[in-house]
Write an enzyme that holds these catalytic residues in place. Structure first.
Site, PDB file in Angstrom:
ATOM      1  N   HIS A 156       1.002  -1.194   0.057  1.00 54.45           N
ATOM      2  CA  HIS A 156      -0.073  -0.060  -0.153  1.00 54.45           C
ATOM      3  C   HIS A 156       0.857   1.259   0.084  1.00 54.45           C
ATOM      4  CE1 HIS A 156      -3.270  -2.934   0.901  1.00 54.45           C
ATOM      5  NE2 HIS A 156      -2.463  -3.144   1.968  1.00 54.45           N
ATOM      6  N   SER A 275      13.705  19.704 -17.491  1.00 53.92           N
ATOM      7  CA  SER A 275      12.627  20.182 -17.645  1.00 53.92           C
ATOM      8  C   SER A 275      13.064  21.615 -18.592  1.00 53.92           C
ATOM      9  CB  SER A 275      12.113  21.005 -16.349  1.00 53.92           C
ATOM     10  OG  SER A 275      11.339  22.190 -16.492  1.00 53.92           O
ATOM     11  N   LYS A 281      15.773  20.328 -12.586  1.00 58.05           N
ATOM     12  CA  LYS A 281      14.905  19.100 -12.836  1.00 58.05           C
ATOM     13  C   LYS A 281      15.681  18.186 -13.468  1.00 58.05           C
ATOM     14  CE  LYS A 281      10.776  18.825 -12.219  1.00 58.05           C
ATOM     15  NZ  LYS A 281      10.087  17.921 -11.194  1.00 58.05           N
ATOM     16  N   GLU A 288       8.673   6.719 -17.172  1.00 57.54           N
ATOM     17  CA  GLU A 288       7.233   6.930 -17.356  1.00 57.54           C
ATOM     18  C   GLU A 288       6.813   6.463 -18.667  1.00 57.54           C
ATOM     19  OE1 GLU A 288       7.631  10.915 -14.273  1.00 57.54           O
ATOM     20  OE2 GLU A 288       7.610  11.334 -16.297  1.00 57.54           O
TER      21      GLU A 288
END
Ligand code: ARG
Length: 484
Positions: A156, A275, A281, A288
């Site tokens: 979880h 970015s 970043k 992804e």
């Protein structure tokens, strides 16, 4: 066949597919994917026709020479046509005249296209299989280097029990291993030849279907000619197996993204992105995207199933629109698997941060409860004591005070305090879970050895299939050169 016949057939083609729906009817552009496969299929078919005296050797030689020139000009050099099969035949006729039309004796585009798809798809499946091997190799290497690297294990998304990086890595290696297995089983059903089924009803010519199958490196024929021309279950099975693989890869990608987010590992720059506005970043974009490919694959399965559902025997043009679902799926899943392999192979694990976090959130609680249960307390009671301790600070003192309240006695009355201290230590906790498949370094070391052996066997199986295809291609080339 006379020149007149051939002119008539060109007239017929123009009459039926020259109108405003021409582009809608044509698969020629998409067929670039099976251009090489179609040339191989043509060659094998023509060699067999010559061997069976259905086409004489001289004509066969002329057709086979023309095919070489068609190949040299490439897919882009083909004349127009409804599909690659028609365009190649037209190109052969342009080069050698009406005799070129003898190439299409005893076959139809229906068995031809089914053969081409299988011929090409087996290459793509092999490539994907190799990607699964690369990913498994990367995961084994991570495991070998991190047998003792403790880390938090989650349920979880909350710290649950300490484990090791090796145990985590081998958990995915095992799953991807089943994907290898599934794709190998799928490959066996892809690698069957429909050629010679003709439109669906076989042919009056005395052809040798086993011969063309073997010249093309297929393991055998699909016997029933109606089944052979119609069946696309091989495509659906492959796409489904790819979807299962993509789903596993998406979970792996998600874990790595979370680990990077928590500072447990650093992705290599090659597998990161930045970015356009935020200069600080470093984002895990490749993972992804790999995570998202499960969506492409599920879409492929859905599209293909919907297209195939309810199609009657034997050939319907719907099948033309079924094929691209397979190509898109195999390309996306193969690439995602490769990228995941590269990202895993090049990531840097922050061993100290992982170890420091391994005990976070009282992740050793289950081990302490197990210890109390092993010393005679009912597990449910032990669970209650440790749950109480979790509320009171989650250390030895908390356990002591919980024992006083719940059990009415000091902890030492039930269990050796040194054993409790050990159970509270993440590394000792991991080491004590040495049941088969558990995270203890001893158990994982043995599992790793077995995983490496299986990986080697699987690599051999994939290489065997590659070699068989290469050998078949060589034989075909030798047979062709006897006529050219
Ligand atoms: N281009 C077709 C396909 O991809 C194959 C040709 C069969 N066409 C036909 N009208 N029978 O399925």
């Amino acid at each position: 066949m006379t020149g007149e016949d051939s002119d008539e057939s060109v007239v017929r083609r123009d009459r039926f597919s020259g109108g405003p729906a021409r582009g809608f009817l044509s698969s020629l552009a998409a067929d670039e994917r099976i251009f090489a496969a179609d040339l191989a299929v043509d060659r094998a078919h023509v060699v067999m026709l010559a061997e069976r005296d259905i086409v004489d050797a001289e004509v066969a030689g002329a057709i086979l020479s023309a095919l070489e020139s068609v190949e040299a000009d490439g897919h882009g050099g083909l004349p127009g046509g409804e599909d690659v099969h028609e365009a190649i035949e037209t190109a052969v006729i342009e080069r050698i005249g009406p005799d070129g039309g003898k190439m299409h004796t005893a076959r139809s585009r229906n068995d031809e296209v089914a053969t081409c798809i299988r011929h090409r798809l087996r290459e793509d499946v092999l490539e994907t299989l190799e990607a699964t091997l690369a990913l498994r190799e990367a995961l084994c290497a991570v495991a070998a280097a991190n047998l003792e690297t403790t880390m938090p294990g989650y349920t979880h998304l909350q710290p649950a029990q300490p484990t090791t990086v090796a145990h985590w890595a081998l958990s995915y290696e095992a799953a991807i291993g089943r994907d290898t297995e599934r794709l190998l089983e799928t490959y066996a059903r892809v690698n069957r030849s429909p050629l010679g089924a003709a439109a669906f009803a076989g042919t009056t010519f005395d052809i040798d279907r086993e011969r063309t199958a073997s010249l093309l490196g297929f393991d055998g024929v699909l016997e029933n000619s109606m089944d052979a021309a119609s069946a696309r279950d091989f495509a659906l099975e492959t796409t489904s197996a790819l979807s299962v693989l993509a789903t596993t890869v998406s979970g792996l990608a998600e874990d790595v993204i979370l680990f990077a987010n928590r500072g447990f590992l650093d992705l290599a720059d090659d597998y990161s992105s930045t970015s356009s506005i935020m200069p600080q970043k470093k984002n895990p974009d490749t993972l992804e995207l790999a995570r998202a490919v499960a969506g492409d694959a599920a879409g492929g399965v859905g599209g293909l199933t919907t297209t195939l559902k309810g199609l009657p025997r034997a050939y319907n043009r719907d099948l033309q629109r079924a094929t691209p679902h397979v190509w898109r799926t195999v390309d996306a899943v193969s690439e995602a698997t490769r990228v995941a392999a590269g990202a895993v192979a090049t990531a840097d694990w922050n061993v100290d941060d992982l170890a420091a976090e391994a005990g976070a959130g009282f992740s050793t609680a289950t081990g302490v409860a197990d210890l109390l249960a092993a010393n005679g307390l009912p597990f449910r009671t032990a669970h209650e004591v440790v749950a109480e301790a979790a509320e009171r600070g989650a250390d030895y003192d908390a356990l002591e005070s919980a024992a006083q309240d719940v059990l009415g006695d000091s902890l030492a009355a039930f269990v050796d305090p040194a054993a409790v201290e050990a159970a509270l230590d993440p590394a000792a906790s991991v080491a004590s879970r040495d049941s088969l498949g558990g995270p203890a370094p001893t158990a994982v070391e043995a599992a790793l050895e077995r995983a490496e052996t299986t990986l080697e066997t699987d690599s051999g199986r994939v290489a065997e299939r590659r070699d068989a295809l290469a050998a078949a291609l060589e034989t075909l080339e030798a047979e062709v050169s006897a006529y050219v």
